[in-house]
Scaffold this motif. Structure first.
Motif, mmCIF file in Angstrom:
data_model
loop_
_atom_site.group_PDB
_atom_site.id
_atom_site.type_symbol
_atom_site.label_atom_id
_atom_site.label_comp_id
_atom_site.label_asym_id
_atom_site.label_seq_id
_atom_site.Cartn_x
_atom_site.Cartn_y
_atom_site.Cartn_z
ATOM 1 N N ALA A 1 0.828 -1.209 0.000
ATOM 2 C CA ALA A 1 0.000 0.000 0.000
ATOM 3 C C ALA A 1 0.862 1.257 0.000
ATOM 4 N N ARG A 2 1.950 1.249 0.748
ATOM 5 C CA ARG A 2 2.849 2.415 0.783
ATOM 6 C C ARG A 2 3.524 2.633 -0.569
ATOM 7 N N LEU A 3 3.923 1.547 -1.211
ATOM 8 C CA LEU A 3 4.533 1.673 -2.541
ATOM 9 C C LEU A 3 3.533 2.214 -3.549
ATOM 10 N N HIS A 4 2.320 1.705 -3.487
ATOM 11 C CA HIS A 4 1.275 2.199 -4.398
ATOM 12 C C HIS A 4 1.052 3.690 -4.182
ATOM 13 N N ALA A 5 1.003 4.108 -2.921
ATOM 14 C CA ALA A 5 0.804 5.526 -2.615
ATOM 15 C C ALA A 5 1.995 6.360 -3.103
ATOM 16 N N ALA A 6 3.201 5.810 -2.990
ATOM 17 C CA ALA A 6 4.401 6.536 -3.425
ATOM 18 C C ALA A 6 4.397 6.738 -4.936
ATOM 19 N N TRP A 7 4.043 5.689 -5.683
ATOM 20 C CA TRP A 7 3.975 5.830 -7.136
ATOM 21 C C TRP A 7 2.882 6.827 -7.527
#
Length: 416
Positions: free
Chosen positions: A121-127
């Motif tokens: 979820a954090r990676l998705h938010a970062a992208w």
């Protein structure tokens, strides 16, 4: 020192033409290739290199710098007062923290890694933030250190081969995001470490999509290192295309999109070689793959989609130095359909290059102003944009010179 040793272009008293010759030869380019790229005859370039012609005006100097991928203008001119990084932007304030996280390897840790869904979820938010924020480097630079440490921790603590492969896929994604932050900053060795680690993590994950993304970024790193690395870029690209090809009949949208992005990269490199037919043939193949994607699909890393193909056509024409064609392609491309702010700004920069090639510098500057409003950090770190602005700062046209100077000040290229 042997008498036939290559002279150092950074040591006086080399003349301008000698510097051009040395830097050209270090790039592995012939006189004919360089002359074609900068729009003069081979005979004229020969006379420039052997000192029979004086150093050209700033416009021509900037074209030579672009063709030779000169990192600092003073390397070409021999003038310390022209110390300007062209294809490497300024070091971002968060670069040190990102580098420390990448270079740090904890062999043991008492803290538990985050749950996989949490890191996903954090990676998705970062992208998502990377595509939406005008100051995208600041945003992802703030997030990356913790993402890198947590992804590395997840790999170390994996208890099964399945968990390890999943963790490696997330680590590869994190390294991919890191490359977007590090690109065009003054630490090329860090970029290569991340590119290589990303490829290793992707291969260990056995995830076709992660492997494709890592190959896409690795190919770009090779290509941006100069003409002598174009073959290496193609080798990585072609290997990834062959790896993904058997999967394409039943591929997910993400796998199909990364395969299309890799196909376009082959065309991009061909265009940099000035191989017109090959470049457009790969663009056609990529366009065919894009047509298989849903109309509203947009790849989260490469921006590959139906919408991006118009922008890609502009890039091919610009790299082929086809000014008129690049302007025609720009008129056909609808940049407003590109949802990513940095990618939209990058498209504006490519359009500006096309207008500059077509002899429309005022339109080029106006287009770069639009790029700066869309994503100022994109134009600040882009060498092509910086080269155009620096060229027009010296324009004999007062209005153009003023607009270029104001833009240069706004992005931090000139002191306020």
């Amino acid at each position: 020192m042997p008498t036939d040793a290559t002279p150092d272009p950074y040591a006086d008293p080399l003349k301008f033409g000698q510097r051009v010759q040395v830097l050209r030869e270090r790039r592995g380019m012939t006189q004919a290739q360089l002359a074609d790229l900068i729009g003069i005859s081979e005979h004229t370039l020969r006379k420039l290199e052997n000192g029979q012609r004086k150093a050209p005006d700033l416009e021509r100097v900037m074209r030579i710098a672009e063709a030779l991928r000169v990192r600092d203008l003073s390397d070409l001119t021999g003038r310390p007062d022209m110390h300007v990084d062209l294809f490497i932007g300024p070091g971002h304030p968060r670069l040190g923290a990102v580098k420390a996280a990448i270079d740090s390897f904890a062999l043991s840790s008492s803290s538990e890694p985050p749950p996989v869904p949490h890191l996903e979820a954090r990676l998705h938010a970062a992208w998502k933030a990377r595509h939406q924020a005008p100051n995208h480097r600041e945003v992802i630079g703030k997030l990356l250190p913790d993402l890198i440490r947590d992804a590395q921790s997840l790999v170390r603590h994996a208890d099964s081969s399945l968990e390890r492969r999943r963790a490696q896929s997330l680590l590869a994604q994190t390294y991919s995001l890191s490359q977007f932050f590090i690109a065009y900053q003054p630490d090329s060795s860090l970029l290569w470490r991340v590119a290589e680690r990303g490829m290793v993590a992707a291969q260990d994950s056995s995830d076709p999509h992660a492997i494709g993304v890592a190959a896409w970024l690795m190919a770009q790193a090779h290509r941006d290192s100069g003409p002598r690395h174009f073959d290496a870029a193609d080798a990585v690209n072609l290997e990834a295309v062959r790896f993904l090809e058997p999967l394409l009949p039943d591929a997910s949208d993400d796998v199909l999109a990364i395969a299309g992005a890799l196909e376009f990269e082959l065309g991009y490199t061909a265009a940099r070689r000035r191989e017109t037919g090959t470049a457009w043939r790969h663009w056609d193949r990529a366009n065919t793959m894009a047509a298989r994607l849903p109309a509203d699909y947009y790849h989260p890393v490469t921006s590959f989609s139906r919408a991006i193909m118009g922008a890609h056509a502009v890039t091919v024409a610009v790299e082929l130095h086809q000014g008129g064609e690049s302007v025609r392609q720009a008129a056909r491309a609808d940049e407003l359909t590109i949802p990513s702010r940095p990618r939209r700004a990058r498209h504006r920069i490519e359009e500006a290059r096309g207008f500059q090639l077509d002899g429309q510098p005022d339109v080029a500057i106006a287009t770069l102003e639009k790029a700066a409003r869309t994503a100022p950090e994109t134009i600040k770190y882009n060498g092509y944009a910086r080269a155009i602005i620096l060229e027009e700062v010296e324009s004999t046209q007062a209005a153009r010179r003023r607009r270029a100077s104001e833009l240069a000040t706004d992005i931090g290229l000139l002191a306020a």
